[in-house]
Design a protein around this motif. Structure first.
Motif, mmCIF file in Angstrom:
data_model
loop_
_atom_site.group_PDB
_atom_site.id
_atom_site.type_symbol
_atom_site.label_atom_id
_atom_site.label_comp_id
_atom_site.label_asym_id
_atom_site.label_seq_id
_atom_site.Cartn_x
_atom_site.Cartn_y
_atom_site.Cartn_z
ATOM 1 N N ILE A 1 106.995 31.630 24.044
ATOM 2 C CA ILE A 1 106.332 31.092 25.120
ATOM 3 C C ILE A 1 107.662 30.086 25.709
ATOM 4 O O ILE A 1 107.652 30.180 26.964
ATOM 5 N N ILE B 1 104.898 18.835 39.080
ATOM 6 C CA ILE B 1 105.367 20.007 39.870
ATOM 7 C C ILE B 1 105.712 19.705 41.331
ATOM 8 O O ILE B 1 106.645 20.000 42.111
ATOM 9 N N GLN C 1 104.000 21.732 29.077
ATOM 10 C CA GLN C 1 103.625 23.298 28.760
ATOM 11 C C GLN C 1 103.733 23.537 26.989
ATOM 12 O O GLN C 1 102.666 24.239 26.614
ATOM 13 N N MET D 1 111.469 28.507 34.672
ATOM 14 C CA MET D 1 111.668 26.953 35.173
ATOM 15 C C MET D 1 113.119 27.141 35.878
ATOM 16 O O MET D 1 113.398 26.707 36.985
ATOM 17 N N ILE E 1 100.884 26.986 37.756
ATOM 18 C CA ILE E 1 101.544 25.925 38.098
ATOM 19 C C ILE E 1 102.939 26.103 38.070
ATOM 20 O O ILE E 1 103.793 25.867 38.856
ATOM 21 N N VAL E 2 103.640 26.807 36.919
ATOM 22 C CA VAL E 2 104.902 26.958 36.690
ATOM 23 C C VAL E 2 105.418 28.013 37.696
ATOM 24 O O VAL E 2 106.425 28.168 38.258
ATOM 25 N N PHE E 3 104.405 29.297 37.771
ATOM 26 C CA PHE E 3 104.759 30.162 38.735
ATOM 27 C C PHE E 3 104.782 29.654 40.312
ATOM 28 O O PHE E 3 105.836 30.235 40.956
ATOM 29 N N VAL F 1 97.087 24.631 21.740
ATOM 30 C CA VAL F 1 95.875 25.811 21.817
ATOM 31 C C VAL F 1 96.097 26.731 20.625
ATOM 32 O O VAL F 1 95.163 27.213 19.986
ATOM 33 N N LEU F 2 97.323 26.756 20.118
ATOM 34 C CA LEU F 2 97.479 27.690 18.882
ATOM 35 C C LEU F 2 96.962 26.965 17.913
ATOM 36 O O LEU F 2 96.442 27.834 16.955
ATOM 37 N N PRO G 1 91.415 28.003 26.020
ATOM 38 C CA PRO G 1 92.518 28.109 27.292
ATOM 39 C C PRO G 1 91.703 27.868 28.664
ATOM 40 O O PRO G 1 92.171 27.246 29.328
ATOM 41 N N MET H 1 105.937 32.571 18.139
ATOM 42 C CA MET H 1 105.032 32.502 19.212
ATOM 43 C C MET H 1 105.477 31.423 20.262
ATOM 44 O O MET H 1 105.599 31.650 21.386
ATOM 45 N N ASP I 1 100.102 38.243 24.290
ATOM 46 C CA ASP I 1 99.703 37.227 23.400
ATOM 47 C C ASP I 1 100.226 36.020 23.829
ATOM 48 O O ASP I 1 99.516 34.802 23.920
ATOM 49 N N ILE I 2 101.674 36.058 24.136
ATOM 50 C CA ILE I 2 102.179 34.718 24.791
ATOM 51 C C ILE I 2 101.458 34.273 26.113
ATOM 52 O O ILE I 2 101.276 33.125 26.217
ATOM 53 N N PHE I 3 101.011 35.329 26.930
ATOM 54 C CA PHE I 3 100.767 34.858 28.125
ATOM 55 C C PHE I 3 99.391 34.246 28.103
ATOM 56 O O PHE I 3 98.618 33.585 28.813
ATOM 57 N N SER J 1 92.239 24.832 31.042
ATOM 58 C CA SER J 1 92.571 25.047 32.726
ATOM 59 C C SER J 1 91.630 24.353 33.439
ATOM 60 O O SER J 1 92.210 23.820 34.523
ATOM 61 N N ARG K 1 96.992 36.700 35.175
ATOM 62 C CA ARG K 1 95.442 37.041 34.838
ATOM 63 C C ARG K 1 95.528 38.372 34.331
ATOM 64 O O ARG K 1 94.311 38.847 34.170
ATOM 65 N N SER L 1 98.021 32.751 25.239
ATOM 66 C CA SER L 1 98.012 31.351 24.816
ATOM 67 C C SER L 1 98.489 30.061 25.410
ATOM 68 O O SER L 1 98.188 29.134 24.948
ATOM 69 N N ILE L 2 98.900 30.493 26.672
ATOM 70 C CA ILE L 2 99.198 29.395 27.658
ATOM 71 C C ILE L 2 98.047 29.241 28.474
ATOM 72 O O ILE L 2 97.622 30.309 29.353
ATOM 73 N N PRO L 3 97.094 27.945 28.670
ATOM 74 C CA PRO L 3 96.108 28.164 29.824
ATOM 75 C C PRO L 3 96.444 28.482 31.192
ATOM 76 O O PRO L 3 97.665 28.033 31.770
ATOM 77 N N SER L 4 95.768 29.604 31.807
ATOM 78 C CA SER L 4 96.271 30.137 32.863
ATOM 79 C C SER L 4 96.831 29.254 34.035
ATOM 80 O O SER L 4 97.774 29.321 34.867
ATOM 81 N N MET L 5 96.004 27.965 34.023
ATOM 82 C CA MET L 5 96.173 26.977 35.269
ATOM 83 C C MET L 5 97.529 26.503 35.082
ATOM 84 O O MET L 5 98.296 26.383 35.993
ATOM 85 N N PHE L 6 97.905 26.261 33.679
ATOM 86 C CA PHE L 6 99.261 25.681 33.612
ATOM 87 C C PHE L 6 100.479 26.633 33.805
ATOM 88 O O PHE L 6 101.510 26.361 34.526
ATOM 89 N N LEU L 7 100.256 27.819 33.462
ATOM 90 C CA LEU L 7 100.848 28.953 33.854
ATOM 91 C C LEU L 7 101.227 29.145 35.295
ATOM 92 O O LEU L 7 102.398 29.331 35.649
#
Lengths: 320, 289
Positions: free
Chosen positions: A19, A280, A292, A27, B140-142, A299-300, A254, A15, B128-130, A258, B161, B132-138
């Protein structure tokens, strides 16, 4: 049990690799590309230095080679150095300095939200359609609609600006960080704000999950054989109803993390979310990447803990 | 059957749902408020008494008055007009981001559920990968990748989302996939695309519509959050989120600056959530308690 935990821990590794590939590719697509990830703002450096760094970090190599290098370093806990902090502070050190603050905020908020939300949901389900249920249901619904950051600002306006009871922002003055009372004083508003937006969710889920259990046959049997309502509720309904509540709490983690990003910005709370947003804005991509990964691991791991809690409250589930 | 007849039949199908929705008073109230927000969004430039960009440095940070019902900001801009134009930003993002989330989630979910096998495993691992990363952090990357802008906000919300809809669509598609009529369709040589469009999609529409209407409020909240962080709509374009952020700096001297746009977010989310809950109860009465 140990066997199961080891298996789950091993399953986390693919996983994390997935990720990290996703994030690394993203990035590298960011303006400035791979150079930005490692050296930051190119214009601030002389061409010869840039050339040197390019060579040192193998930026002329294709992306998969660079990823493997990053992965090799990351596996040893080295996420590189910040490109905007003077002297090149290691990313891991920056994260280490702020991880505690985020953990305190999210952990405190989770605890508060569960302590308030779950009993409220139980009371609501038991007294279905009564006044107390209606008040709780409406409160929970309204609570979900609050933008967390605005709620925080409104609480600052009321309790800090108008009444002067709580500090406006920050973790605690630098000399006072080890004094528990000072930390709590500073933590009150951010923790309440972050918890407030979750409480409604927990109340709603607890209510519907307990209601579902209360309609099952075995509850009717328990009542029919003359058990007191208290025994029916606490010995039969809660045990089963709370299992799905644990699921929801696990799934909401999560969202909680957030939400902490917003709350950390509102209260100038020196945690990982605030660091990520500021990094950022400064295009300090090495820091963003490191944060990240640390958040993903957290979280995992939290999800694994939730699954273990299952086994504790539900004897039907056994991990072997 | 002609198209008109078919449409008429569809309307007959919807009638009990509309009736159930109408009986749900909070949902109707939510719909009415949501329509008000929609109207304000559509006619924003005509409704705003001032140009949202015009500065009046003589009249900075004025308290609400008959001239400026919501006061003025640090540049002397009329907050009432800016909230109205901000409505357009928020409602526009709310709807477009929801469409984006539904499209992406449905394509991935139906693809995984219909084809199964390795396609499914790959798609679900990505999901699953999407998740497990809290959406706000993801997000920020986007935002770092695409840069902050109004249009990119839609993309960013869409790309982060979609997982909930994808899982829902997959589960429902898998159930339909095993029905006899799908097997029969495949046996007669109908193409996969035809079966998905003609048989799968209509049968999984209801739960997706429910999720989409529940997501509208979420999308507005998310946009407000991104704008608050400075990662969404960029100045001078007003968004409720960036107005709250501006106002926070002047909390001690001009409370209305952060309070009023934030209240607008709250009421919009409340209205869309009431509407979304109503749609769920109307389309899926089993869910109602």
């Amino acid at each position: 049990m140990t066997n199961y935990i080891v298996r789950r821990l091993l399953a986390i590794i693919p996983m994390l690799i997935g990720i990290s590939i996703l994030l690394f590719v993203l990035m590298n697509m960011a303006p400035g590309g791979p150079e930005m990830v490692i050296i930051g703002d190119l214009e601030r450096y002389s061409p010869s230095l840039v050339a040197h760094i390019r060579e040192q970090f193998a930026l002329d190599q294709p992306i998969h080679i660079r990823y493997l290098r990053w992965l090799g370093n990351a596996a040893r806990g080295d996420f590189g150095v910040s490109t905007t902090q003077a002297g090149g502070v290691p990313v891991m050190q920056m994260i280490g300095n702020r991880f505690g603050a985020t953990l305190q905020l999210t952990g405190g908020a989770l605890l508060l939200a569960v302590i308030v939300g779950v009993p409220l949901g139980i009371i609501s389900a038991v007294h279905r359609y009564k006044l107390v249920d209606q008040v709780a249901t409406v409160t929970a619904f309204v609570g979900i609609c609050f933008p967390g950051f605005w709620l925080g600002i409104m609480l600052i306006l009321l309790f800090s600006v108008t009444l002067g009871w709580t500090p406006i922002s920050g973790l605690a003055p630098s000399g006072m960080r080890d004094v528990l009372s000072a930390r709590l004083h500073y933590a009150i508003l951010p923790t309440i704000t972050l918890a407030a937006v979750q409480v409604g969710r927990y109340t709603r889920f607890t209510r519907s999950s307990i209601l579902e259990v209360l309609q099952t046959d075995y509850i009717r049997t328990a009542r029919a054989k003359g058990l007191s309502e208290r025994v029916v509720l606490f010995k039969h309904a809660l045990r089963n109803g709370l299992i799905s509540v644990v699921t929801i709490i696990g799934l909401s983690l999560p969202f909680l993390v957030s939400g902490s990003v917003m709350i950390e910005m509102v209260f100038a709370w020196p945690g990982l979310g605030r660091l990520a947003v500021m990094s950022i804005q400064r295009r300090d991509y090495a820091v963003v990447m490191g944060i990240q990964m640390v958040i993903a691991v957290a979280v995992l791991m939290a999800n694994l803990i939730v699954d273990l809690v299952y086994a504790m409250i539900d004897p039907r589930i056994s991990y072997s | 059957m002609t198209l008109v007849e078919r449409l008429r039949e569809k309307r007959e199908d919807l009638r009990p749902m509309v009736r159930r929705f109408k009986r749900n008073k909070p949902a109707v109230l939510g719909l009415i408020i949501a329509i008000c927000f929609l109207v304000v969004a559509i006619f924003a430039p005509h409704l705003a008494p001032y140009d949202y960009r015009v500065q009046d440095l003589e009249r900075r940070m004025e308290v609400p008055s008959s001239d400026h019902p919501f006061g003025t900001d640090r540049f002397g801009r009329d907050i009432f007009s800016r909230v109205i134009v901000g409505t357009r930003t928020s409602v526009y993002i709310g709807f477009t981001a929801t469409v984006m989330v539904v499209l992406l989630g449905a394509v991935i979910g139906i693809g995984a559920g219909f084809f199964g096998g390795s396609i499914e495993s790959v798609l679900m691992r990505i999901t699953d990968i999407f998740m497990s990363i809290p959406s706000m952090f993801l997000m920020i990357v986007f935002v770092a990748v695409f840069g902050p802008s109004l249009f990119n906000t839609i993309i960013v919300i869409g790309l982060t989302r979609w997982t909930g809809i994808a899982r829902l669509a997959r589960a429902n598609t898998m159930a339909i996939r095993n029905e006899d009529f799908v097997e029969a369709g495949l046996a007669t040589g109908a193409s996969d695309l035809r079966i998905i469009l003609r048989h799968v999609l209509p049968n999984i529409m209801a739960p997706i519509v429910v999720q989409a209407s529940l997501f509208l409020g979420q999308a507005i909240l998310t946009e407000a959050g991104l704008s608050y962080l400075g990662l969404g709509a960029q100045p001078p374009l007003p968004s409720w989120g960036n107005m709250v952020s501006d106002g926070q700096d002047y909390l001690t001297v001009a409370w209305w600056q952060a309070t009023i746009p934030g209240a607008a977010i709250f009421f919009a989310v409340l209205a869309f959530n009431l509407f979304g809950d109503g749609v769920r109860d109307a389309l899926d009465p089993k869910m109602k308690r």
